[in-house]
Write a protein that holds these residues in place. Sequence first.
Motif, short mmCIF file in Angstrom:
data_model
loop_
_atom_site.label_atom_id
_atom_site.label_comp_id
_atom_site.label_asym_id
_atom_site.label_seq_id
_atom_site.Cartn_x
_atom_site.Cartn_y
_atom_site.Cartn_z
N PRO A 197 87.70 1.42 25.57
CA PRO A 197 88.90 2.67 25.66
C PRO A 197 89.81 3.26 24.30
CG PRO A 197 90.60 1.07 26.10
CD PRO A 197 89.09 0.07 25.88
N ALA A 198 89.44 4.86 24.05
CA ALA A 198 89.92 5.51 22.84
C ALA A 198 90.29 6.19 23.16
CB ALA A 198 88.14 5.92 22.49
N ARG A 199 91.76 6.87 22.35
CA ARG A 199 92.25 8.48 23.14
C ARG A 199 92.40 9.04 21.67
NH1 ARG A 199 97.00 5.80 24.53
NH2 ARG A 199 96.21 5.92 26.70
N LEU A 200 92.06 10.27 22.00
CA LEU A 200 92.39 10.79 21.24
C LEU A 200 92.06 12.44 20.54
CD1 LEU A 200 87.84 10.51 19.94
CD2 LEU A 200 89.93 9.00 18.99
N ASN A 201 92.86 12.98 20.12
CA ASN A 201 93.98 14.40 20.09
C ASN A 201 92.62 14.70 19.01
OD1 ASN A 201 95.57 13.19 22.02
ND2 ASN A 201 96.76 13.12 20.37
N GLY A 202 92.55 16.41 19.45
CA GLY A 202 91.90 16.96 18.39
C GLY A 202 91.92 18.92 18.67
N SER A 203 91.13 19.18 18.21
CA SER A 203 91.64 21.05 18.63
C SER A 203 90.47 21.71 18.77
CB SER A 203 91.72 21.80 17.13
OG SER A 203 92.99 21.07 16.77
N SER A 204 89.89 22.90 19.36
CA SER A 204 88.80 23.41 19.12
C SER A 204 89.14 25.52 18.90
CB SER A 204 88.64 23.64 21.05
OG SER A 204 89.68 24.18 22.07
N ASP A 205 87.92 26.09 18.92
CA ASP A 205 88.26 27.07 18.56
C ASP A 205 87.16 28.02 19.11
OD1 ASP A 205 87.17 28.66 15.46
OD2 ASP A 205 89.41 29.38 16.11
N LEU A 206 87.27 28.77 19.38
CA LEU A 206 86.41 30.21 19.64
C LEU A 206 86.17 31.40 19.16
CD1 LEU A 206 84.01 30.93 21.28
CD2 LEU A 206 85.93 32.08 23.36
N SER A 207 86.08 31.76 18.19
CA SER A 207 86.01 32.73 17.70
C SER A 207 85.19 34.01 18.16
CB SER A 207 85.39 33.12 16.17
OG SER A 207 85.75 31.37 15.09
N LEU A 208 86.11 35.59 18.75
CA LEU A 208 84.96 36.61 18.89
C LEU A 208 84.05 37.39 18.83
CD1 LEU A 208 88.05 38.72 21.00
CD2 LEU A 208 86.91 36.62 22.09
N PRO A 209 82.90 37.09 18.81
CA PRO A 209 81.93 38.49 18.12
C PRO A 209 81.72 39.46 17.55
CG PRO A 209 80.95 37.89 20.25
CD PRO A 209 82.42 37.51 20.19
N LEU A 210 81.50 39.83 16.99
CA LEU A 210 81.00 41.15 16.41
C LEU A 210 79.94 41.60 17.81
CD1 LEU A 210 81.30 43.83 14.63
CD2 LEU A 210 80.52 42.75 13.78
N SER A 211 80.31 43.16 17.80
CA SER A 211 79.43 43.57 18.76
C SER A 211 78.64 44.94 18.55
CB SER A 211 79.35 43.23 20.03
OG SER A 211 78.28 43.46 21.28
N LEU A 212 77.41 45.50 18.33
CA LEU A 212 76.82 46.77 18.35
C LEU A 212 75.83 47.05 19.19
CD1 LEU A 212 76.16 46.97 14.58
CD2 LEU A 212 78.27 47.15 15.21
N THR A 213 76.79 47.77 19.72
CA THR A 213 75.86 48.31 21.47
C THR A 213 75.43 50.32 21.35
OG1 THR A 213 77.26 47.03 22.56
CG2 THR A 213 76.39 49.14 23.70
N VAL A 214 74.34 50.86 21.20
CA VAL A 214 74.06 52.33 21.57
C VAL A 214 74.05 52.31 22.79
CG1 VAL A 214 72.29 51.32 20.57
CG2 VAL A 214 72.39 54.42 20.25
N GLY A 215 73.73 53.55 23.30
CA GLY A 215 73.07 53.69 24.66
C GLY A 215 72.56 55.13 25.16
#
Length: 208
Positions: A9-27
């Motif tokens: 058994p192991a007990r770990l505490n950590g973090s997570s991170d999600l960055s919103l991307p830059l997006s370019l759109t043309v239509g």
Amino acid sequence: GNIVYGPIPARLNGSSDLSLPLSLTVGAAYTGARFKLALDASLAFPRAVHVAYDFEQQPIEGIAPSSASDVKAEEIELDLTFQPNVNLGAEFEIADETVIDVGVFTNLSAVSDEAIKRGRDRVHMFGASLALGLLGKQARGWFGMSFQYGSADTQALSGNLNLNEALTKGVVADATSTVTRWTIAGFIGSNYSFVKEAKKGTKPEPGK
């Protein structure tokens, strides 16, 4: 003198991170007498996703702590790369206040080559949609469905998957398998305009 196998058994505490991307759109869009065409293309510049990092062990009574290298190995980071996508749609008037909408689109994966080397999967998806639109003076109703499909090769384990094989030969993804993903969805939608349609030959009232 007997070898005993069991979970540690192991007990770990950590973090997570999600960055919103830059997006370019043309239509672009074109409207004819009884049809409409629309095309748009996008390019996303996603950043690495830190699924889990900065782990710290929490002590468990009677259990020896894991080594720092074992804790570090539990961290998960997903490398991403440029993600282009294209959408093409068309609308055809089949009767008064009734239209058919059709479309094709891509949902390409942003998983990078480096992530694939570390065992990640990259499945590019391609799809199509079909909808019936009922158009009123102030309200619109939509009924349709969408489907997308993708397939790709992935690394897999071979041989007898049991504990003895894993201990003697190791766990190595030395075979190839096929990953298939598909999604089908139905949808019902509507939108309503609160601005009343002006009668021909009259001017709209101020503020409306």
